[in-house]
Design a protein around this motif. Sequence first.
Motif, PDB file in Angstrom:
ATOM      1  N   THR A  36      44.533  33.552  37.690  1.00 44.83           N
ATOM      2  CA  THR A  36      44.941  32.203  38.081  1.00 44.83           C
ATOM      3  C   THR A  36      45.670  32.265  39.418  1.00 44.83           C
ATOM      4  O   THR A  36      46.013  33.343  39.913  1.00 44.83           O
ATOM      5  CB  THR A  36      45.895  31.565  37.049  1.00 44.83           C
ATOM      6  N   SER A  37      45.962  31.104  39.963  1.00 45.55           N
ATOM      7  CA  SER A  37      46.681  31.042  41.240  1.00 45.55           C
ATOM      8  C   SER A  37      48.107  31.570  41.127  1.00 45.55           C
ATOM      9  O   SER A  37      48.729  31.879  42.135  1.00 45.55           O
ATOM     10  CB  SER A  37      46.691  29.610  41.775  1.00 45.55           C
ATOM     11  N   ALA A  38      48.621  31.700  39.931  1.00 41.62           N
ATOM     12  CA  ALA A  38      49.979  32.217  39.726  1.00 41.62           C
ATOM     13  C   ALA A  38      50.029  33.736  39.711  1.00 41.62           C
ATOM     14  O   ALA A  38      51.113  34.328  39.707  1.00 41.62           O
ATOM     15  CB  ALA A  38      50.546  31.672  38.413  1.00 41.62           C
ATOM     16  N   ASP A  39      48.863  34.389  39.717  1.00 39.06           N
ATOM     17  CA  ASP A  39      48.790  35.848  39.610  1.00 39.06           C
ATOM     18  C   ASP A  39      48.790  36.538  40.970  1.00 39.06           C
ATOM     19  O   ASP A  39      48.530  35.919  41.993  1.00 39.06           O
ATOM     20  CB  ASP A  39      47.513  36.250  38.872  1.00 39.06           C
ATOM     21  N   THR A  40      49.068  37.826  40.926  1.00 38.16           N
ATOM     22  CA  THR A  40      48.870  38.712  42.068  1.00 38.16           C
ATOM     23  C   THR A  40      47.902  39.798  41.629  1.00 38.16           C
ATOM     24  O   THR A  40      48.151  40.493  40.649  1.00 38.16           O
ATOM     25  CB  THR A  40      50.191  39.353  42.537  1.00 38.16           C
ATOM     26  N   LEU A  41      46.809  39.905  42.349  1.00 42.64           N
ATOM     27  CA  LEU A  41      45.779  40.899  42.049  1.00 42.64           C
ATOM     28  C   LEU A  41      45.979  42.111  42.950  1.00 42.64           C
ATOM     29  O   LEU A  41      46.079  41.967  44.169  1.00 42.64           O
ATOM     30  CB  LEU A  41      44.386  40.310  42.286  1.00 42.64           C
ATOM     31  N   TYR A  42      46.047  43.299  42.345  1.00 41.74           N
ATOM     32  CA  TYR A  42      46.115  44.550  43.096  1.00 41.74           C
ATOM     33  C   TYR A  42      44.773  45.255  42.950  1.00 41.74           C
ATOM     34  O   TYR A  42      44.277  45.422  41.837  1.00 41.74           O
ATOM     35  CB  TYR A  42      47.220  45.466  42.556  1.00 41.74           C
ATOM     36  N   ASP A  43      44.187  45.642  44.079  1.00 42.82           N
ATOM     37  CA  ASP A  43      42.919  46.364  44.076  1.00 42.82           C
ATOM     38  C   ASP A  43      43.175  47.747  44.654  1.00 42.82           C
ATOM     39  O   ASP A  43      43.435  47.897  45.851  1.00 42.82           O
ATOM     40  CB  ASP A  43      41.878  45.605  44.891  1.00 42.82           C
ATOM     41  N   LEU A  44      43.129  48.748  43.783  1.00 45.48           N
ATOM     42  CA  LEU A  44      43.375  50.128  44.197  1.00 45.48           C
ATOM     43  C   LEU A  44      42.068  50.733  44.667  1.00 45.48           C
ATOM     44  O   LEU A  44      41.099  50.791  43.906  1.00 45.48           O
ATOM     45  CB  LEU A  44      43.942  50.939  43.032  1.00 45.48           C
ATOM     46  N   GLY A  45      42.041  51.158  45.925  1.00 46.77           N
ATOM     47  CA  GLY A  45      40.792  51.611  46.519  1.00 46.77           C
ATOM     48  C   GLY A  45      39.948  50.406  46.876  1.00 46.77           C
ATOM     49  O   GLY A  45      38.808  50.263  46.455  1.00 46.77           O
ATOM     50  N   SER A  46      40.535  49.510  47.660  1.00 47.25           N
ATOM     51  CA  SER A  46      39.951  48.185  47.910  1.00 47.25           C
ATOM     52  C   SER A  46      38.749  48.181  48.846  1.00 47.25           C
ATOM     53  O   SER A  46      38.104  47.148  49.011  1.00 47.25           O
ATOM     54  CB  SER A  46      41.023  47.237  48.437  1.00 47.25           C
ATOM     55  N   GLY A  47      38.441  49.297  49.453  1.00 47.67           N
ATOM     56  CA  GLY A  47      37.242  49.385  50.294  1.00 47.67           C
ATOM     57  C   GLY A  47      37.220  48.343  51.390  1.00 47.67           C
ATOM     58  O   GLY A  47      38.181  48.215  52.147  1.00 47.67           O
ATOM     59  N   ASP A  48      36.145  47.566  51.442  1.00 48.95           N
ATOM     60  CA  ASP A  48      35.992  46.572  52.511  1.00 48.95           C
ATOM     61  C   ASP A  48      36.756  45.279  52.251  1.00 48.95           C
ATOM     62  O   ASP A  48      36.696  44.340  53.030  1.00 48.95           O
ATOM     63  CB  ASP A  48      34.520  46.273  52.759  1.00 48.95           C
ATOM     64  N   GLY A  49      37.461  45.204  51.127  1.00 47.65           N
ATOM     65  CA  GLY A  49      38.284  44.040  50.823  1.00 47.65           C
ATOM     66  C   GLY A  49      37.553  42.880  50.177  1.00 47.65           C
ATOM     67  O   GLY A  49      38.136  41.831  49.937  1.00 47.65           O
ATOM     68  N   SER A  50      36.293  43.058  49.851  1.00 44.30           N
ATOM     69  CA  SER A  50      35.499  41.940  49.342  1.00 44.30           C
ATOM     70  C   SER A  50      36.012  41.400  48.007  1.00 44.30           C
ATOM     71  O   SER A  50      35.998  40.187  47.789  1.00 44.30           O
ATOM     72  CB  SER A  50      34.022  42.317  49.240  1.00 44.30           C
ATOM     73  N   VAL A  51      36.492  42.267  47.126  1.00 51.02           N
ATOM     74  CA  VAL A  51      37.023  41.806  45.840  1.00 51.02           C
ATOM     75  C   VAL A  51      38.303  41.007  46.068  1.00 51.02           C
ATOM     76  O   VAL A  51      38.484  39.917  45.510  1.00 51.02           O
ATOM     77  CB  VAL A  51      37.273  42.993  44.883  1.00 51.02           C
ATOM     78  N   VAL A  52      39.182  41.531  46.891  1.00 50.22           N
ATOM     79  CA  VAL A  52      40.449  40.866  47.193  1.00 50.22           C
ATOM     80  C   VAL A  52      40.201  39.495  47.815  1.00 50.22           C
ATOM     81  O   VAL A  52      40.779  38.486  47.386  1.00 50.22           O
ATOM     82  CB  VAL A  52      41.294  41.760  48.138  1.00 50.22           C
ATOM     83  N   VAL A  53      39.344  39.446  48.800  1.00 49.15           N
ATOM     84  CA  VAL A  53      39.058  38.186  49.498  1.00 49.15           C
ATOM     85  C   VAL A  53      38.416  37.177  48.554  1.00 49.15           C
ATOM     86  O   VAL A  53      38.774  35.997  48.553  1.00 49.15           O
ATOM     87  CB  VAL A  53      38.195  38.439  50.751  1.00 49.15           C
TER      88      VAL A  53
END
Length: 80
Positions: free
Chosen positions: A17-34
């Motif tokens: 949800t918008s209230a969360d903070t997502l951490y991506d370990l080994g985020s590569g090109d950032g596509s998941v984060v974005v």
Amino acid sequence: RTAPSRLPYAFRAIRLTSADTLYDLGSGDGSVVVEAARRYGCRCVGLEHDAELIAASRALAEKHHVAHLCDFFECDLTTL
């Protein structure tokens, strides 16, 4: 690399949800984060060891107008 078509399922599974903070370990090109920031407006943090991928991730976040929600850091995950 996570297939883009699988991301909606993953995000729903973790009930992002918008209230969360997502951490991506080994985020590569950032596509998941974005994509998480785009879809849910949540804060996102990507950790990656490759400086070129960090730069690409930041550029991708800018391109999709979510840079204010995304932080990317260069680090060696084996030393955390």
